[in-house]
Scaffold this active site. Sequence first.
Site, PDB file in Angstrom:
ATOM      1  N   CYS A 268       0.819  -1.226   0.000  1.00 46.13           N
ATOM      2  CA  CYS A 268       0.000   0.000   0.000  1.00 46.13           C
ATOM      3  C   CYS A 268       0.848   1.270   0.000  1.00 46.13           C
ATOM      4  CB  CYS A 268      -0.945   0.012   1.196  1.00 46.13           C
ATOM      5  SG  CYS A 268      -2.182  -1.283   1.098  1.00 46.13           S
TER       6      CYS A 268
ATOM      7  N   HIS B 149      -2.810   7.425   2.852  1.00 46.13           N
ATOM      8  CA  HIS B 149      -3.339   6.184   2.275  1.00 46.13           C
ATOM      9  C   HIS B 149      -4.749   5.962   2.827  1.00 46.13           C
ATOM     10  CE1 HIS B 149      -3.846   2.107   1.088  1.00 46.13           C
ATOM     11  NE2 HIS B 149      -3.666   1.602   2.299  1.00 46.13           N
TER      12      HIS B 149
ATOM     13  N   ASN C 288     -10.169   0.688  -0.155  1.00 49.76           N
ATOM     14  CA  ASN C 288      -8.711   0.620  -0.168  1.00 49.76           C
ATOM     15  C   ASN C 288      -8.252   0.023  -1.497  1.00 49.76           C
ATOM     16  OD1 ASN C 288      -6.010   0.070   0.229  1.00 49.76           O
ATOM     17  ND2 ASN C 288      -6.276  -0.919   2.218  1.00 49.76           N
TER      18      ASN C 288
HETATM   19  O1  UT7 Z   1      -3.961  -0.929   3.673  1.00 50.16           O
HETATM   20  C1  UT7 Z   1      -2.921  -1.463   4.392  1.00 50.16           C
HETATM   21  C2  UT7 Z   1      -3.080  -1.805   5.778  1.00 50.16           C
HETATM   22  N1  UT7 Z   1      -4.397  -2.108   6.232  1.00 50.16           N
HETATM   23  C3  UT7 Z   1      -4.980  -1.344   7.174  1.00 50.16           C
HETATM   24  O2  UT7 Z   1      -4.483  -0.309   7.531  1.00 50.16           O
HETATM   25  C4  UT7 Z   1      -6.265  -1.857   7.812  1.00 50.16           C
HETATM   26  C5  UT7 Z   1      -6.166  -1.786   9.328  1.00 50.16           C
HETATM   27  N2  UT7 Z   1      -7.269  -2.375  10.039  1.00 50.16           N
HETATM   28  C6  UT7 Z   1      -8.554  -1.897   9.999  1.00 50.16           C
HETATM   29  O3  UT7 Z   1      -8.845  -0.974   9.274  1.00 50.16           O
HETATM   30  C7  UT7 Z   1      -9.563  -2.497  10.925  1.00 50.16           C
HETATM   31  O4  UT7 Z   1      -8.916  -3.290  11.888  1.00 50.16           O
HETATM   32  C8  UT7 Z   1     -10.652  -3.344  10.200  1.00 50.16           C
HETATM   33  C9  UT7 Z   1     -11.567  -2.449   9.402  1.00 50.16           C
HETATM   34  C10 UT7 Z   1     -10.005  -4.375   9.310  1.00 50.16           C
HETATM   35  C11 UT7 Z   1     -11.504  -4.056  11.246  1.00 50.16           C
HETATM   36  O5  UT7 Z   1     -12.066  -3.115  12.146  1.00 50.16           O
HETATM   37  P1  UT7 Z   1     -11.936  -3.333  13.728  1.00 50.16           P
HETATM   38  O6  UT7 Z   1     -12.641  -2.243  14.374  1.00 50.16           O
HETATM   39  O7  UT7 Z   1     -10.476  -3.491  14.029  1.00 50.16           O
HETATM   40  O8  UT7 Z   1     -12.747  -4.665  13.915  1.00 50.16           O
HETATM   41  P2  UT7 Z   1     -12.297  -6.008  14.622  1.00 50.16           P
HETATM   42  O9  UT7 Z   1     -11.516  -6.845  13.681  1.00 50.16           O
HETATM   43  O10 UT7 Z   1     -11.689  -5.684  15.944  1.00 50.16           O
HETATM   44  O11 UT7 Z   1     -13.729  -6.647  14.869  1.00 50.16           O
HETATM   45  C12 UT7 Z   1     -14.685  -6.033  15.724  1.00 50.16           C
HETATM   46  C13 UT7 Z   1     -15.973  -6.816  15.652  1.00 50.16           C
HETATM   47  C14 UT7 Z   1     -15.767  -8.319  15.800  1.00 50.16           C
HETATM   48  O12 UT7 Z   1     -16.867  -8.816  16.533  1.00 50.16           O
HETATM   49  P3  UT7 Z   1     -16.707  -9.163  18.087  1.00 50.16           P
HETATM   50  O13 UT7 Z   1     -15.599 -10.163  18.173  1.00 50.16           O
HETATM   51  O14 UT7 Z   1     -16.367  -7.864  18.756  1.00 50.16           O
HETATM   52  O15 UT7 Z   1     -18.060  -9.700  18.432  1.00 50.16           O
HETATM   53  C15 UT7 Z   1     -15.838  -8.826  14.407  1.00 50.16           C
HETATM   54  O16 UT7 Z   1     -16.265 -10.166  14.324  1.00 50.16           O
HETATM   55  O17 UT7 Z   1     -16.575  -6.620  14.378  1.00 50.16           O
HETATM   56  C16 UT7 Z   1     -16.846  -7.902  13.789  1.00 50.16           C
HETATM   57  N3  UT7 Z   1     -16.727  -7.760  12.339  1.00 50.16           N
HETATM   58  C17 UT7 Z   1     -17.751  -7.440  11.537  1.00 50.16           C
HETATM   59  N4  UT7 Z   1     -19.056  -7.186  11.786  1.00 50.16           N
HETATM   60  C18 UT7 Z   1     -19.832  -6.875  10.737  1.00 50.16           C
HETATM   61  C19 UT7 Z   1     -15.609  -7.909  11.592  1.00 50.16           C
HETATM   62  N5  UT7 Z   1     -15.898  -7.675  10.309  1.00 50.16           N
HETATM   63  C20 UT7 Z   1     -17.209  -7.384  10.245  1.00 50.16           C
HETATM   64  C21 UT7 Z   1     -18.078  -7.051   9.196  1.00 50.16           C
HETATM   65  N6  UT7 Z   1     -19.377  -6.802   9.480  1.00 50.16           N
HETATM   66  N7  UT7 Z   1     -17.662  -6.962   7.906  1.00 50.16           N
END
Ligand code: UT7
Length: 333
Positions: free
Chosen positions: A115, A255, A285
């Site tokens: 990225c 980014h 992204n």
């Molecule tokens: O581009 C290069 C590098 N990449 C990045 O910079 C991306 C960095 N990471 C992120 O942007 C975020 O971590 C994500 C968008 C990927 C995820 O967001 P998050 O707030 O970190 O979510 P999480 O993985 O901590 O998940 C939180 C909750 C979980 O449920 P529980 O365990 O709290 O019950 C997940 O299962 O959200 C749930 N979840 C979803 N719910 C609905 C994960 N994906 C989804 C979804 N829809 N698509």
Amino acid sequence: MEKINAVITGIGGYVPEDILTNEELSKIVDTNEEWILTRVGIKERHVLGKGLGTSYMGTRAVRQLLEKTKTDPMDIEVILCATTTPDYPFPTTASIIAHNTGMKNACTFDVQGACAGFLYALETGANYIRSGRYKKVVVVSGDKMTSITNYEDRSTCPLFGDACGAVLLEPTTEEIGLLDTFLRTDGIGFPNLHMAAGGSANPASHETVENRQHFVYQEGRVVFKYAVSYMADAAATIMGRNNLTKDDVAWFIPHQANWRIIDAVARRLDVPMEKVIVNIERYGNTSAGTIPICLWEWEKNLKKGDNLILAAFGAGFTWGALYLKWGYDGEKA
Ligand code: UT7
């Protein structure tokens, strides 16, 4: 001898027409509009059709660039393509784009900086210009991220889209263009962000396909934390060593991986959101495509002398920031 700077003298872009909305995604995996909008900030992403590779978008971005800058393709001496989703393992995507656009006098190669690829390719292209031996360098940068997106994994499939941008770099003796760059890689991010198969360590096999190892694997929370601190630190370093305060910065172009990452980085830098270029809601992204597509969309608002800070972060981890003094007023028609 006068110092030679490398300046961007034009920009082209291409985004595919087909759109994948959050509502459509919620029919494929267990997700919803509210989660995607509040946790990531994406409303929709553009998707390139089956059978078409990154070169399809790169070719269109470069053609537009050549038209806008009235440049003869035969005058281009170097073409760099920053991508993580090349059309093929070989030959390079840059060579395909060069062929499609009639650049027969250019050396070509691909740059893989995930990225952060645009920043890596821009600095590399600028060094050709700074050497004094090259006068016209094209940097084309983007990805067909949907080709490596696992539409069975709800934690990654809402994030990615497809797009490509292209810029022309030329020499100038004015104090404009790419004035400073800070690029780093630490290698510690491999377990958190990678594609497990398809390379020489783990070539494609029935097993790798069955195990869905040809898609992005990401541990989002870990990556999120590093993205915020590394991008903020890199941008602060670049601003600090060029004596730029938030008031001196016309635009901050981060980014586009997550709206919350962009917001957190801007807060750390104390740059107000009015100065931050954000289009993640429409494209998601697009990896190496995000920053050039921001520049492409904002070209009409940019003025000669504007101080731009670019910052990116991606797999590796690989990241950096760049200080660009913009070289011309408004959109090149
Ligand atoms: O581009 C290069 C590098 N990449 C990045 O910079 C991306 C960095 N990471 C992120 O942007 C975020 O971590 C994500 C968008 C990927 C995820 O967001 P998050 O707030 O970190 O979510 P999480 O993985 O901590 O998940 C939180 C909750 C979980 O449920 P529980 O365990 O709290 O019950 C997940 O299962 O959200 C749930 N979840 C979803 N719910 C609905 C994960 N994906 C989804 C979804 N829809 N698509």
